[in-house]
Motif scaffolding. Sequence first.
Motif, PDB file in Angstrom:
ATOM      1  N   LYS A   1       0.847  -1.192   0.000  1.00  0.00           N
ATOM      2  CA  LYS A   1       0.000   0.000   0.000  1.00  0.00           C
ATOM      3  C   LYS A   1       0.885   1.244   0.000  1.00  0.00           C
ATOM      4  CE  LYS A   1      -0.640  -0.707   4.927  1.00  0.00           C
ATOM      5  NZ  LYS A   1       0.176  -1.880   4.944  1.00  0.00           N
ATOM      6  N   LYS A   2       0.265   2.363  -0.231  1.00  0.00           N
ATOM      7  CA  LYS A   2       0.968   3.637  -0.284  1.00  0.00           C
ATOM      8  C   LYS A   2       1.673   3.886   1.050  1.00  0.00           C
ATOM      9  CE  LYS A   2       0.168   8.475  -1.364  1.00  0.00           C
ATOM     10  NZ  LYS A   2      -0.816   9.475  -1.754  1.00  0.00           N
TER      11      LYS A   2
ATOM     12  N   ALA B   1       4.695   5.776  -3.598  1.00  0.00           N
ATOM     13  CA  ALA B   1       3.948   7.034  -3.671  1.00  0.00           C
ATOM     14  C   ALA B   1       2.568   6.791  -4.265  1.00  0.00           C
ATOM     15  CB  ALA B   1       4.710   8.055  -4.508  1.00  0.00           C
ATOM     16  N   GLU B   2       2.490   5.923  -5.276  1.00  0.00           N
ATOM     17  CA  GLU B   2       1.230   5.542  -5.907  1.00  0.00           C
ATOM     18  C   GLU B   2       1.305   4.069  -6.258  1.00  0.00           C
ATOM     19  OE1 GLU B   2       0.303   7.995  -9.294  1.00  0.00           O
ATOM     20  OE2 GLU B   2       1.355   9.696  -8.403  1.00  0.00           O
ATOM     21  N   ILE B   3       0.151   3.408  -6.261  1.00  0.00           N
ATOM     22  CA  ILE B   3       0.133   1.998  -6.599  1.00  0.00           C
ATOM     23  C   ILE B   3      -1.166   1.666  -7.330  1.00  0.00           C
ATOM     24  CG2 ILE B   3      -0.802   1.282  -4.361  1.00  0.00           C
ATOM     25  CD1 ILE B   3       1.055  -1.201  -4.577  1.00  0.00           C
ATOM     26  N   THR B   4      -1.043   0.885  -8.422  1.00  0.00           N
ATOM     27  CA  THR B   4      -2.209   0.374  -9.138  1.00  0.00           C
ATOM     28  C   THR B   4      -2.070  -1.144  -9.215  1.00  0.00           C
ATOM     29  OG1 THR B   4      -1.168   0.593 -11.308  1.00  0.00           O
ATOM     30  CG2 THR B   4      -2.426   2.485 -10.510  1.00  0.00           C
TER      31      THR B   4
ATOM     32  N   VAL C   1       4.647   3.523  -8.352  1.00  0.00           N
ATOM     33  CA  VAL C   1       5.483   4.722  -8.441  1.00  0.00           C
ATOM     34  C   VAL C   1       6.202   4.855  -7.106  1.00  0.00           C
ATOM     35  CG1 VAL C   1       5.538   7.214  -8.775  1.00  0.00           C
ATOM     36  CG2 VAL C   1       3.897   5.814 -10.056  1.00  0.00           C
TER      37      VAL C   1
ATOM     38  N   ARG D   1       8.889   6.819  -4.560  1.00  0.00           N
ATOM     39  CA  ARG D   1       9.549   8.070  -4.217  1.00  0.00           C
ATOM     40  C   ARG D   1      10.912   7.688  -3.650  1.00  0.00           C
ATOM     41  NH1 ARG D   1       6.035  10.150  -0.785  1.00  0.00           N
ATOM     42  NH2 ARG D   1       7.143   9.405   1.031  1.00  0.00           N
TER      43      ARG D   1
ATOM     44  N   LYS E   1      10.770  10.561  -8.484  1.00  0.00           N
ATOM     45  CA  LYS E   1       9.793   9.480  -8.475  1.00  0.00           C
ATOM     46  C   LYS E   1      10.071   8.593  -9.677  1.00  0.00           C
ATOM     47  CE  LYS E   1       6.008  11.791  -6.120  1.00  0.00           C
ATOM     48  NZ  LYS E   1       4.599  12.187  -6.199  1.00  0.00           N
TER      49      LYS E   1
ATOM     50  N   THR F   1       8.860   4.943 -11.855  1.00  0.00           N
ATOM     51  CA  THR F   1       7.754   4.022 -12.099  1.00  0.00           C
ATOM     52  C   THR F   1       8.309   2.634 -12.365  1.00  0.00           C
ATOM     53  OG1 THR F   1       6.486   5.821 -13.070  1.00  0.00           O
ATOM     54  CG2 THR F   1       5.734   3.594 -13.532  1.00  0.00           C
TER      55      THR F   1
END
Length: 103
Positions: free
Chosen positions: A53-54, A69-72, A77, A79, A85, A87
């Motif tokens: 998780k973030k 920083a971001e997750i799908t 992504v 940091r 940042k 990917t």
Amino acid sequence: MFQAMTAQAANPGGGIFSLIVPLVLMVAIFYFLMIRPQNKKQKQRNAMLSQLKKGDKIVTIGGLHGTIAEITDDVVVLRVNDVTKLTFDRNAISSAVSRETAE
């Protein structure tokens, strides 16, 4: 005496079962020493990847340390520092560092 030798040569060692038993034992040993542990590691890795998780700190397979920083579903992504940042594919994550250990 010649007849006794040909009888032994026709049926040496008890037949087909003496050939099957070692083969079955080799397959069983191969399964328990190689296949089963690999399946267990793969299940643990899939569980770790699904629980990300973030904010989690992770290490990629290339050795890069970062924070999510971001997750799908298939992209993460990271940091790396305050500015950078990067990917990555979700499968490129090697391990997750627990939040308690990181702090």
